[in-house]
Motif scaffolding. Structure first.
Motif, PDB file in Angstrom:
ATOM      1  N   GLY A 209       0.662  -1.251   0.036  1.00  0.00           N
ATOM      2  CA  GLY A 209       0.108   0.196  -0.030  1.00  0.00           C
ATOM      3  C   GLY A 209       0.825   1.058   0.074  1.00  0.00           C
ATOM      4  N   THR A 210       2.161   1.351   0.114  1.00  0.00           N
ATOM      5  CA  THR A 210       2.971   2.280   0.259  1.00  0.00           C
ATOM      6  C   THR A 210       3.043   2.813  -1.079  1.00  0.00           C
ATOM      7  N   GLU A 211       3.220   4.299  -1.236  1.00  0.00           N
ATOM      8  CA  GLU A 211       3.474   4.743  -2.518  1.00  0.00           C
ATOM      9  C   GLU A 211       4.875   5.492  -2.551  1.00  0.00           C
ATOM     10  N   LEU A 212       5.556   5.102  -3.459  1.00  0.00           N
ATOM     11  CA  LEU A 212       7.017   5.723  -3.747  1.00  0.00           C
ATOM     12  C   LEU A 212       7.164   6.623  -4.888  1.00  0.00           C
ATOM     13  N   GLU A 213       7.674   7.613  -4.674  1.00  0.00           N
ATOM     14  CA  GLU A 213       7.828   8.722  -5.832  1.00  0.00           C
ATOM     15  C   GLU A 213       9.034   8.990  -6.641  1.00  0.00           C
ATOM     16  N   ALA A 214       9.033   9.300  -7.777  1.00  0.00           N
ATOM     17  CA  ALA A 214      10.338   9.275  -8.485  1.00  0.00           C
ATOM     18  C   ALA A 214       9.883   9.967  -9.570  1.00  0.00           C
ATOM     19  N   HIS A 215      11.213  10.543 -10.212  1.00  0.00           N
ATOM     20  CA  HIS A 215      10.900  11.318 -11.633  1.00  0.00           C
ATOM     21  C   HIS A 215      10.784  10.204 -12.553  1.00  0.00           C
ATOM     22  N   SER A 216      11.398   9.132 -12.643  1.00  0.00           N
ATOM     23  CA  SER A 216      11.119   8.058 -13.656  1.00  0.00           C
ATOM     24  C   SER A 216      11.038   6.667 -12.847  1.00  0.00           C
ATOM     25  N   VAL A 217      10.260   5.770 -13.785  1.00  0.00           N
ATOM     26  CA  VAL A 217      10.029   4.537 -13.196  1.00  0.00           C
ATOM     27  C   VAL A 217      10.468   3.740 -14.464  1.00  0.00           C
ATOM     28  N   ILE A 218      11.393   2.544 -13.986  1.00  0.00           N
ATOM     29  CA  ILE A 218      12.006   1.482 -15.273  1.00  0.00           C
ATOM     30  C   ILE A 218      11.070   0.341 -14.668  1.00  0.00           C
ATOM     31  N   ILE A 219      10.318  -0.288 -15.411  1.00  0.00           N
ATOM     32  CA  ILE A 219       9.712  -1.699 -15.316  1.00  0.00           C
ATOM     33  C   ILE A 219      10.514  -2.631 -15.610  1.00  0.00           C
ATOM     34  N   ALA A 220      11.357  -3.345 -15.096  1.00  0.00           N
ATOM     35  CA  ALA A 220      12.286  -4.487 -15.352  1.00  0.00           C
ATOM     36  C   ALA A 220      11.881  -5.619 -14.584  1.00  0.00           C
ATOM     37  N   ALA A 221      10.485  -6.051 -14.445  1.00  0.00           N
ATOM     38  CA  ALA A 221      10.062  -6.987 -13.715  1.00  0.00           C
ATOM     39  C   ALA A 221       9.856  -8.648 -14.336  1.00  0.00           C
ATOM     40  N   GLY A 222      10.306  -8.635 -15.401  1.00  0.00           N
ATOM     41  CA  GLY A 222      10.352  -9.721 -16.221  1.00  0.00           C
ATOM     42  C   GLY A 222       9.017 -10.360 -16.773  1.00  0.00           C
ATOM     43  N   ALA A 223       8.461 -11.288 -16.731  1.00  0.00           N
ATOM     44  CA  ALA A 223       7.487 -11.995 -17.011  1.00  0.00           C
ATOM     45  C   ALA A 223       6.073 -11.157 -16.425  1.00  0.00           C
ATOM     46  N   ARG A 224       6.404 -10.520 -15.212  1.00  0.00           N
ATOM     47  CA  ARG A 224       5.132  -9.991 -14.644  1.00  0.00           C
ATOM     48  C   ARG A 224       5.067  -8.294 -14.910  1.00  0.00           C
ATOM     49  N   SER A 225       6.098  -8.048 -15.722  1.00  0.00           N
ATOM     50  CA  SER A 225       6.151  -6.572 -16.020  1.00  0.00           C
ATOM     51  C   SER A 225       4.674  -5.922 -16.753  1.00  0.00           C
ATOM     52  N   SER A 226       3.770  -6.284 -17.436  1.00  0.00           N
ATOM     53  CA  SER A 226       2.803  -5.881 -18.055  1.00  0.00           C
ATOM     54  C   SER A 226       1.635  -5.932 -17.203  1.00  0.00           C
ATOM     55  N   THR A 227       1.682  -6.689 -15.871  1.00  0.00           N
ATOM     56  CA  THR A 227       0.865  -6.520 -14.945  1.00  0.00           C
ATOM     57  C   THR A 227       0.684  -5.206 -14.254  1.00  0.00           C
ATOM     58  N   LEU A 228       1.781  -4.652 -14.152  1.00  0.00           N
ATOM     59  CA  LEU A 228       1.876  -3.174 -13.773  1.00  0.00           C
ATOM     60  C   LEU A 228       1.207  -2.064 -14.632  1.00  0.00           C
ATOM     61  N   LEU A 229       0.858  -2.407 -15.598  1.00  0.00           N
ATOM     62  CA  LEU A 229       0.078  -1.544 -16.540  1.00  0.00           C
ATOM     63  C   LEU A 229      -1.296  -1.809 -16.661  1.00  0.00           C
TER      64      LEU A 229
END
Length: 478
Positions: A209-229
């Protein structure tokens, strides 16, 4: 730490995510790396970690622009590994090298089919000649340790002295140590979704539930990457869908403690990467060679796949392998895209990037991908643009071959799988199976789209869910 949070959040702590996080941190960026510390479902944790370029060549690799880019990316990555090994050693404070095997022997044995196995073996040799890379013919009977069953003996073999292997588990540990040493923030949690405000990526929300903030996010989560979208459906449907290329590997301790000094492998075959064994620095032997397309990552090996791997190892590598002790059974999930090529670079949302879909090349190409993504974060361009620029995530399907060729390849690989599993069929049955498979694959492809065709692995393993994802993606680019 900046008041906004971080400069960059890297989602994923496998070989690619870990390498990107280290590279950005070394360049002075405030980086958070997100991922569970035990790396469940990751491909890197179960990888053989062969640093091979030419050993992965098939008879189709050099027939297309994108196949050539894949090989040339592998070759470029190979040239970067000595420096990357030194950087990780010095940064982490570990003095020893990650290398565990010297050179690769490619074996053409009596398993499989002439079309696939002999064809791919000849393609490897032709690519080595074309790119003027050194190799030598070797007598299979002269190889140390190698002692297959007589019915699975090798007919030919070549030694590629420049293709080595490392220990994947030691690599991941070293990436952790190096990241900590350069001041990176390790977040022992998984990302649940990307957060956005006003059309800009602002960070990630964790499963806690925690939210992290950043200027940029790189999704490099392998086969699970598309679920973040999933919260960005219009964007997601314009990016090639991801599925899992699930594989089983085993670490064994041989009865006499002997292991080969080289990587031993067959050419790619039957929808997979060929049987291979890799000596580890601790004296264990890594065994791998399976690849099964699944809609979602798998957590556990099936008895069928583990049994198949061990039986192949006994028959094709060392007939006394039954006396070896199985120290560990590992499962990895390779990220496979709908067109078979990686997703590298910015996505259609300010501040969002992807680095996944690398299939079997991720660990090998990790230093190259890390430098490329770090360049894009800093200046929106890289010296590797000409090499990797075609793999921008938001794209229409990249075609490595036409539909007829894909159907033929799927059919040939299916038959090769049958012979590899020692099927017992009458002489006339392979021809009938081939005819039926070709008709089935042709119909499946036509039902998906008039022109776009997925790679052979996906075409042969379509499920209703994968089919819906492909149709949705194809419609976005029609």
């Amino acid at each position: 730490m900046p008041s906004h949070g971080y400069d960059v959040i890297v989602v994923g702590n496998g070989a690619i995510g870990g390498a990107i996080a280290v590279e950005l941190s070394r360049r002075g960026h405030a980086v958070a790396r997100v991922g569970k510390s035990d790396r469940p479902l990751a491909a890197s944790s179960a990888a053989g970690a062969m640093l091979g370029s030419f050993g992965e060549v098939t008879r189709h690799t050099l027939r297309s622009k994108y196949g050539r880019i894949k090989l040339e990316s592998d070759i470029r990555a190979s040239s970067m590994w000595p420096t990357w090994d030194r950087i990780l050693s010095e940064t982490s404070g570990q003095v020893d090298s990650l290398y565990a095997a010297s050179g690769t022997v490619v074996l053409l044995n009596t398993i499989g089919t002439g079309t696939v196995d002999t064809g791919n073996f000849q393609a490897i040799r032709a690519a080595l000649d074309e790119y003027r890379h050194s190799y030598e013919e070797v007598d299979p009977d002269s190889l140390d340790w190698y002692s297959p069953d007589p019915l699975s003996r090798s007919l030919q073999a070549i030694l590629i002295p420049g293709e080595h292997a490392i220990d994947a588990s030691r690599l991941l540990t070293r990436l952790d140590l190096a990241f900590n040493a350069v001041g990176g923030a390790v977040i022992d949690d998984d990302a649940a979704e990307v957060t956005t405000v006003g059309g800009k990526c602002t960070g990630v929300r964790l499963e806690s539930g925690t939210e992290l903030e950043a200027h940029s996010v790189i999704i490099a989560a392998g086969a699970r990457s598309s679920t973040l979208l999933e919260t960005l459906p219009e964007l997601r449907r314009r990016i090639p869908p991801l599925v899992s290329g699930y594989g089983v590997s085993a670490l064994v301790e041989t009865a006499d403690g002997a292991v080969p000094k080289h990587v031993l492998r067959t050419p790619n075959r039957a929808f997979a990467c060929g049987l291979h064994c890799v000596p580890r620095a601790d004296g264990t032997l890594y065994l791998g060679g399976t690849n099964v397309i699944n809609e979602r990552p798998r957590a556990h090996a099936t008895i069928r796949d583990l049994s198949f791997l061990l039986e192949c190892s006994v028959n094709q590598l060392h007939s006394k392998m039954p006396m070896a002790g199985v120290a560990a059974v590992q499962v990895g999930n390779r990220p496979v895209t709908a067109d078979g090529f990686p997703l590298l670079g910015p996505v259609g949302l300010e501040g969002l990037f992807m680095a996944t879909g690398t299939y079997r090349d991720g660990l090998h190409q990790s230093p190259l991908i890390a430098e490329y993504l770090a360049d894009l974060i800093e200046s929106k361009s890289s010296k590797f643009d000409a090499l990797l620029g075609d793999f921008a995530p938001e794209r229409a399907p990249l075609a490595a071959s036409d539909r007829g060729d894909v159907v033929n390849r799927a059919t040939e690989e299916l038959l090769a799988a049958g012979f590899e599993t020692d099927w017992n069929v009458k002489p006339e049955w392979p021809e009938l199976i081939e005819q039926h498979a070709r008709q089935t694959y042709t119909r499946r492809a036509a039902e998906l789209h008039p022109a776009f065709t997925p790679p052979p692995e996906l075409l042969a393993k379509l499920t209703p869910s994968i089919e819906r994802q492909l149709i949705d993606y194809y419609e976005a680019w029609s």
